[in-house]
Design a protein around this motif. Structure first.
Motif, PDB file in Angstrom:
ATOM      1  N   ASP A 152       0.840  -1.194   0.000  1.00 34.93           N
ATOM      2  CA  ASP A 152       0.000   0.000   0.000  1.00 34.93           C
ATOM      3  C   ASP A 152       0.876   1.245   0.000  1.00 34.93           C
ATOM      4  OD1 ASP A 152      -2.289   1.472   0.042  1.00 34.93           O
ATOM      5  OD2 ASP A 152      -2.707   1.183   2.174  1.00 34.93           O
TER       6      ASP A 152
ATOM      7  N   ARG B 143     -10.681   7.153  -7.560  1.00 32.48           N
ATOM      8  CA  ARG B 143     -10.818   6.499  -6.255  1.00 32.48           C
ATOM      9  C   ARG B 143     -10.995   4.990  -6.411  1.00 32.48           C
ATOM     10  NH1 ARG B 143     -15.796   9.674  -4.140  1.00 32.48           N
ATOM     11  NH2 ARG B 143     -15.035  11.821  -4.122  1.00 32.48           N
ATOM     12  N   GLU B 144     -11.513   4.567  -7.564  1.00 36.39           N
ATOM     13  CA  GLU B 144     -11.756   3.148  -7.794  1.00 36.39           C
ATOM     14  C   GLU B 144     -10.467   2.340  -7.868  1.00 36.39           C
ATOM     15  OE1 GLU B 144     -14.234   2.968 -11.266  1.00 36.39           O
ATOM     16  OE2 GLU B 144     -15.809   4.190 -10.359  1.00 36.39           O
TER      17      GLU B 144
ATOM     18  N   ALA C  15      -8.532   2.333  -5.477  1.00 40.20           N
ATOM     19  CA  ALA C  15      -8.317   2.058  -4.047  1.00 40.20           C
ATOM     20  C   ALA C  15      -7.037   2.705  -3.522  1.00 40.20           C
ATOM     21  CB  ALA C  15      -8.312   0.557  -3.756  1.00 40.20           C
TER      22      ALA C  15
END
Length: 278
Positions: free
Chosen positions: A158, A185-186, A188
């Motif tokens: 991440d 935003r999709e 993530a």
């Protein structure tokens, strides 16, 4: 996502990446980093200093590019030592990634290189967070492929952010579609909006790019209202004298007033969540 020593995301306060386009001098960079550190501390806004050691994507071969890799990294390391703020810089080639990652806290990829698979994979595996700028030619939904390349390389860590900086709109012009922020935003990943490059007029002055600085607050407010994790802005004590991107840089002495309104807006829109996500 953990970025430097703070958490970022739609449920976290807006963070700021800001500084001059190029690392013109140690004195300039320390001045900007120091003043922005004070401003952001007053506003409760996490801050990362930005300056480029090399701007490889210039309009003209005669345009200022910065101090270069070796001197630029020494300068950035000294800025961090003197001010205590984390530092971000652009990296333009795979060969530079290792050296840059050893010095700075966050790497950033130029928008033009977002589809360069080997390059994206190299920065993704450097061990530092990476802000990947969406190409001016790329649909926001296509950033999921860029992120997939990065995360396949880094084992799904991440560490990736995605950044909107406007889309090509005819010649020498960019337009910002605020829907792209929601679409990105999709991925993530935390979404960052580049408020100053979004008002750039690429090549608009012939051998250099122009810009519409007066629209920076308009686009910044719109992006924060749409819902973002972070904001990117280039700032300079005297934009008219900046060696690069002066026409789209926001004056340093006007940063606090603008940021105060953006922090208040960010708190408002994040306070009750986002209707489109329910």
């Amino acid at each position: 996502m953990k970025l430097c020593d703070f958490e970022v995301g739609l449920d976290r306060p807006l963070f700021l990446i800001a500084g001059p386009c190029t690392a013109e001098s140690l004195e300039l960079c320390v001045e900007v980093a120091g003043r922005m550190k004070e401003v952001c501390a007053r506003l409760g806004m996490p801050y990362i200093f930005k300056a480029s050691y090399d701007k490889a994507n210039r309009s003209s071969g005669r345009s200022a590019r910065g101090p270069g890799l070796d001197e630029g990294l020494k300068l950035l390391a000294e800025v961090r030592r003197q001010t205590g703020v984390p530092v971000l810089t652009d990296v333009h080639t795979e060969d530079d990634v290792k050296a840059v990652a050893a010095v700075v806290d966050v790497l950033q990829t130029p928008a033009f290189l977002c589809r360069q698979t080997d390059f994206i994979q190299a920065v993704a595996t450097c061990g530092k967070p990476v802000n990947i700028k969406k190409g001016q030619f790329l649909a926001p939904g296509d950033m999921k492929h860029v992120v997939a390349k990065a995360k396949e390389a880094n084992g799904g860590a991440d560490t990736i952010m995605v950044c909107e900086r406007g889309a090509s709109f005819g010649y020498n012009n960019l337009v910002s579609d605020m829907r792209s922020l929601a679409i990105m935003r999709e991925t993530a990943c935390p979404v960052v909006f580049d408020a100053t490059h979004s008002v750039q007029l690429p090549g608009g002055q012939g051998t250099v790019s122009g810009g519409q600085r007066e629209h920076v607050p308009v686009l910044a407010r719109a992006a924060v209202a749409a819902g973002i994790s972070g904001l990117f802005m280039e700032t300079h004590p005297c934009p008219e004298k900046a060696l690069s991107d002066g026409p789209n840089s926001w004056p340093l002495d006007r940063m606090e007033r603008l940021l105060a309104s953006l922090v208040a807006l960010d708190r408002l829109v994040k306070g009750d969540g986002f209707e489109e996500l329910r």
